[in-house]
Design a protein around this motif. Structure first.
Motif, PDB file in Angstrom:
ATOM      1  N   LYS A 265      53.170  44.195  27.861  1.00  0.00           N
ATOM      2  CA  LYS A 265      53.377  44.822  29.003  1.00  0.00           C
ATOM      3  C   LYS A 265      53.416  46.400  28.567  1.00  0.00           C
ATOM      4  CE  LYS A 265      56.966  42.668  31.638  1.00  0.00           C
ATOM      5  NZ  LYS A 265      58.710  42.076  31.607  1.00  0.00           N
ATOM      6  N   ARG A 266      53.842  46.832  27.699  1.00  0.00           N
ATOM      7  CA  ARG A 266      53.338  48.130  27.015  1.00  0.00           C
ATOM      8  C   ARG A 266      51.597  48.514  26.795  1.00  0.00           C
ATOM      9  NH1 ARG A 266      55.462  50.275  21.453  1.00  0.00           N
ATOM     10  NH2 ARG A 266      55.239  48.365  21.047  1.00  0.00           N
ATOM     11  N   VAL A 267      50.929  47.254  25.936  1.00  0.00           N
ATOM     12  CA  VAL A 267      49.556  47.734  25.598  1.00  0.00           C
ATOM     13  C   VAL A 267      49.192  48.167  27.319  1.00  0.00           C
ATOM     14  CG1 VAL A 267      47.175  46.685  24.784  1.00  0.00           C
ATOM     15  CG2 VAL A 267      49.796  46.918  23.228  1.00  0.00           C
ATOM     16  N   PHE A 268      49.736  46.723  27.479  1.00  0.00           N
ATOM     17  CA  PHE A 268      48.185  46.770  28.680  1.00  0.00           C
ATOM     18  C   PHE A 268      48.584  48.046  29.773  1.00  0.00           C
ATOM     19  CE2 PHE A 268      48.820  41.970  28.856  1.00  0.00           C
ATOM     20  CZ  PHE A 268      47.257  41.602  28.241  1.00  0.00           C
ATOM     21  N   ALA A 269      50.352  47.819  29.978  1.00  0.00           N
ATOM     22  CA  ALA A 269      49.707  49.455  31.099  1.00  0.00           C
ATOM     23  C   ALA A 269      49.181  51.197  30.706  1.00  0.00           C
ATOM     24  CB  ALA A 269      51.485  49.963  30.941  1.00  0.00           C
ATOM     25  N   GLN A 270      49.256  51.251  28.518  1.00  0.00           N
ATOM     26  CA  GLN A 270      48.642  52.293  27.914  1.00  0.00           C
ATOM     27  C   GLN A 270      46.907  51.884  28.064  1.00  0.00           C
ATOM     28  OE1 GLN A 270      50.033  51.741  24.879  1.00  0.00           O
ATOM     29  NE2 GLN A 270      52.046  52.857  24.692  1.00  0.00           N
ATOM     30  N   SER A 271      46.922  51.180  28.877  1.00  0.00           N
ATOM     31  CA  SER A 271      45.334  50.565  28.515  1.00  0.00           C
ATOM     32  C   SER A 271      44.486  50.569  30.263  1.00  0.00           C
ATOM     33  CB  SER A 271      44.705  49.589  27.923  1.00  0.00           C
ATOM     34  OG  SER A 271      44.670  49.574  26.373  1.00  0.00           O
ATOM     35  N   GLY A 272      45.077  50.949  31.063  1.00  0.00           N
ATOM     36  CA  GLY A 272      45.112  51.215  32.688  1.00  0.00           C
ATOM     37  C   GLY A 272      44.851  49.036  32.981  1.00  0.00           C
ATOM     38  N   ILE A 273      45.784  48.108  31.947  1.00  0.00           N
ATOM     39  CA  ILE A 273      45.461  46.933  32.394  1.00  0.00           C
ATOM     40  C   ILE A 273      46.667  46.995  33.756  1.00  0.00           C
ATOM     41  CG2 ILE A 273      45.257  44.973  31.997  1.00  0.00           C
ATOM     42  CD1 ILE A 273      42.322  46.143  30.911  1.00  0.00           C
ATOM     43  N   GLU A 274      46.539  46.085  34.561  1.00  0.00           N
ATOM     44  CA  GLU A 274      47.428  45.947  36.009  1.00  0.00           C
ATOM     45  C   GLU A 274      47.245  44.306  35.707  1.00  0.00           C
ATOM     46  OE1 GLU A 274      46.172  47.785  39.300  1.00  0.00           O
ATOM     47  OE2 GLU A 274      46.446  50.231  38.457  1.00  0.00           O
ATOM     48  N   ASN A 275      45.670  44.209  36.457  1.00  0.00           N
ATOM     49  CA  ASN A 275      46.326  42.277  35.743  1.00  0.00           C
ATOM     50  C   ASN A 275      45.580  41.880  34.849  1.00  0.00           C
ATOM     51  OD1 ASN A 275      45.991  39.862  36.589  1.00  0.00           O
ATOM     52  ND2 ASN A 275      45.613  40.155  38.820  1.00  0.00           N
ATOM     53  N   PRO A 276      46.200  41.769  33.745  1.00  0.00           N
ATOM     54  CA  PRO A 276      45.909  40.890  32.956  1.00  0.00           C
ATOM     55  C   PRO A 276      44.115  39.446  32.992  1.00  0.00           C
ATOM     56  CG  PRO A 276      47.360  40.245  32.467  1.00  0.00           C
ATOM     57  CD  PRO A 276      47.438  40.978  33.718  1.00  0.00           C
ATOM     58  N   ARG A 277      44.199  38.827  34.098  1.00  0.00           N
ATOM     59  CA  ARG A 277      43.539  37.709  34.285  1.00  0.00           C
ATOM     60  C   ARG A 277      42.928  38.109  34.665  1.00  0.00           C
ATOM     61  NH1 ARG A 277      45.790  32.256  36.937  1.00  0.00           N
ATOM     62  NH2 ARG A 277      44.624  31.343  38.032  1.00  0.00           N
ATOM     63  N   THR A 278      42.243  38.911  35.612  1.00  0.00           N
ATOM     64  CA  THR A 278      41.882  39.634  36.566  1.00  0.00           C
ATOM     65  C   THR A 278      40.836  40.990  35.610  1.00  0.00           C
ATOM     66  OG1 THR A 278      42.492  41.395  38.059  1.00  0.00           O
ATOM     67  CG2 THR A 278      42.156  39.604  38.380  1.00  0.00           C
ATOM     68  N   ASP A 279      41.153  42.081  34.692  1.00  0.00           N
ATOM     69  CA  ASP A 279      40.803  43.066  34.727  1.00  0.00           C
ATOM     70  C   ASP A 279      40.149  42.565  32.767  1.00  0.00           C
ATOM     71  OD1 ASP A 279      41.741  43.991  36.338  1.00  0.00           O
ATOM     72  OD2 ASP A 279      43.698  45.142  35.523  1.00  0.00           O
ATOM     73  N   LEU A 280      40.409  41.495  32.660  1.00  0.00           N
ATOM     74  CA  LEU A 280      40.360  41.288  31.083  1.00  0.00           C
ATOM     75  C   LEU A 280      39.426  39.893  30.712  1.00  0.00           C
ATOM     76  CD1 LEU A 280      43.298  41.123  29.103  1.00  0.00           C
ATOM     77  CD2 LEU A 280      41.552  42.953  28.903  1.00  0.00           C
ATOM     78  N   ASP A 281      38.344  40.858  30.213  1.00  0.00           N
ATOM     79  CA  ASP A 281      37.082  39.505  30.601  1.00  0.00           C
ATOM     80  C   ASP A 281      36.964  38.721  28.976  1.00  0.00           C
ATOM     81  OD1 ASP A 281      35.347  41.018  32.590  1.00  0.00           O
ATOM     82  OD2 ASP A 281      35.079  42.769  31.344  1.00  0.00           O
ATOM     83  N   VAL A 282      37.906  38.353  28.454  1.00  0.00           N
ATOM     84  CA  VAL A 282      37.481  37.812  27.454  1.00  0.00           C
ATOM     85  C   VAL A 282      39.125  38.231  26.562  1.00  0.00           C
ATOM     86  CG1 VAL A 282      36.312  39.257  25.308  1.00  0.00           C
ATOM     87  CG2 VAL A 282      36.515  36.584  24.955  1.00  0.00           C
ATOM     88  N   ILE A 283      39.601  37.367  26.247  1.00  0.00           N
ATOM     89  CA  ILE A 283      40.797  37.339  25.086  1.00  0.00           C
ATOM     90  C   ILE A 283      40.806  36.315  23.841  1.00  0.00           C
ATOM     91  CG2 ILE A 283      43.327  36.786  24.900  1.00  0.00           C
ATOM     92  CD1 ILE A 283      43.098  36.951  27.558  1.00  0.00           C
TER      93      ILE A 283
END
Length: 392
Positions: A265-283
């Motif tokens: 939650k912290r890292v995503f907020a700092q990176s502008g990731i609101e929805n990891p399922r749609t905002d990230l392309d690969v994990i």
């Protein structure tokens, strides 16, 4: 003065059984380091500092940071040996990120050596390292038992079938088959996974990571330095570590990675990731035991509690799915210790550069990379990487 830290070069060596490894630890590290420099188009004289991973009690004494720097012909440079237990691999880019972002250095070489080369009594060593207190050590608890406890607790709460865990392995092996650096690359079926020996319920032999020998290196630079090098720009948007309680009795429970969920939650907020399922392309995650991948889906917010098996079955986390997950095959196919902890950052970077030949996710621009370790895997490190346009 602060700057953006970029990953400008990646170097990996193929994984294999330590007893079949023809190269020494120093030779493996040299190969990975020179590969990272060549990949970036950088000269060895451009390196300002070295960050080297080392796990006391596991690695041979000769793997100390200063000794490796000398073996690479880099004596005289500032060397930062990093030892955060099994979490050491991801601590390397985290330290480099801080050194570059803070303006102390413009070019830092991160070196992830193999951990298991040279260890004589491997299981006894791991049991000693992973037991936080004497009463746990007396039980002979090692990382595999910890992996099984998490998997068993998760299975009992949510009714996940052994076939679901086996399906994780099938997906991992299929991905690893296209990765030239992976160790376990042979295809496998669900039935073959379930027919492998039971090690610690519910983990069977095929559901656990191998003991691998490999090395990984990253070249982390300032944006200004990266612009003058070969590759597309890949920025480290955010990277942080979240630690859970070291003793099992102090944990909330073992049905989820709660420390990872909080850190994400912290890292995503700092990176502008609101929805990891749609905002990230690969994990790319460090996932040495099959049940853990399912638990990681939930900790990252890709699905709700108990929904991970259905997400896997839907194909959403396949290479061509909605959210490609562990496209490299992950540590369940290649686990060289510190090298395997650093590898997710290497693989995520190659994806964003469009250079993951044979296993490339099309148009990948944002990625998450992760590792975990220390007593009872209490430390979780997560980073978000993003490709930038190079305006040079």
């Amino acid at each position: 003065m602060t700057t953006t830290a970029m990953i400008a070069g990646v170097g990996l060596t193929p994984g294999m059984w330590p007893r079949k490894q023809p190269r020494s630890v120093a030779e493996l590290c040299r190969t990975a380091a020179w590969a990272a420099l060549e990949h970036a188009g950088a000269d060895v004289s451009s390196i300002d500092a070295i960050v080297v991973g080392n796990i006391d009690g596991v690695e041979p004494t000769a793997v100390a940071g200063q000794a490796l720097a000398r073996a690479l012909g880099l004596a005289g440079l500032p060397v930062f040996p990093v030892n955060t237990g099994g979490a050491t691999g991801a601590s390397l880019p985290q330290v480099a990120y801080q050194l570059v972002k803070g303006g102390q250095f413009e070019s830092v070489l991160c070196l992830g050596p193999p951990t298991f080369d040279g260890v004589i009594d491997f299981q006894a060593t791991l049991s000693d390292v992973f037991a936080a207190v004497e009463d746990e050590l007396a039980l002979g608890i090692g990382p595999l038992h910890i992996g099984a406890m998490y998997g068993s607790s998760y299975q009992q709460r949510y009714g996940v079938d052994d076939k679901d865990f086996a399906s994780v392995v099938v997906k991992a092996r299929a991905n690893a088959a296209s990765n030239p650096y992976a160790h376990m690359r042979d295809p496998i079926t669900v039935d073959e996974v379930l027919a492998s020996p039971m090690i610690a319920t519910p983990i069977r032999l095929a559901m656990a990571c191998p003991v691998s020998s490999s090395a990984v290196a990253l070249l982390v630079t300032s944006r200004e330095r990266a612009r003058a090098l070969n590759n597309p720009l890949v920025a480290i948007r955010s990277i942080a570590t979240n630690a859970d309680a070291s003793r099992i009795a102090s944990r909330e429970d073992l049905t989820g990675f709660h420390g990872l969920a909080l850190g994400a939650k912290r890292v995503f907020a700092q990176s502008g990731i609101e929805n990891p399922r749609t905002d990230l392309d690969v994990i790319e995650m460090f996932s040495p035991y099959a049940p853990w991948e399912l638990m990681q889906y939930e900790a990252l917010g890709l699905c709700g509690p108990g929904e991970a098996a259905a997400l896997l079955a839907s194909g959403a986390t396949a290479r061509d799915g909605e959210i490609p997950f562990n496209v490299s095959g992950s540590s369940i196919c290649t686990n060289g210790g510190v090298a395997a902890e650093l590898a997710p950052f290497a693989y995520a970077t190659l994806q964003l550069m469009g250079q993951a030949a044979g296993y490339q996710v099309p148009d990948a621009r944002r990625a998450a990379a992760h590792s975990m370790g220390s007593q009872w895997f209490m430390c979780q490190t997560l980073g978000v990487l993003e490709r930038e346009e190079n305006d040079r």
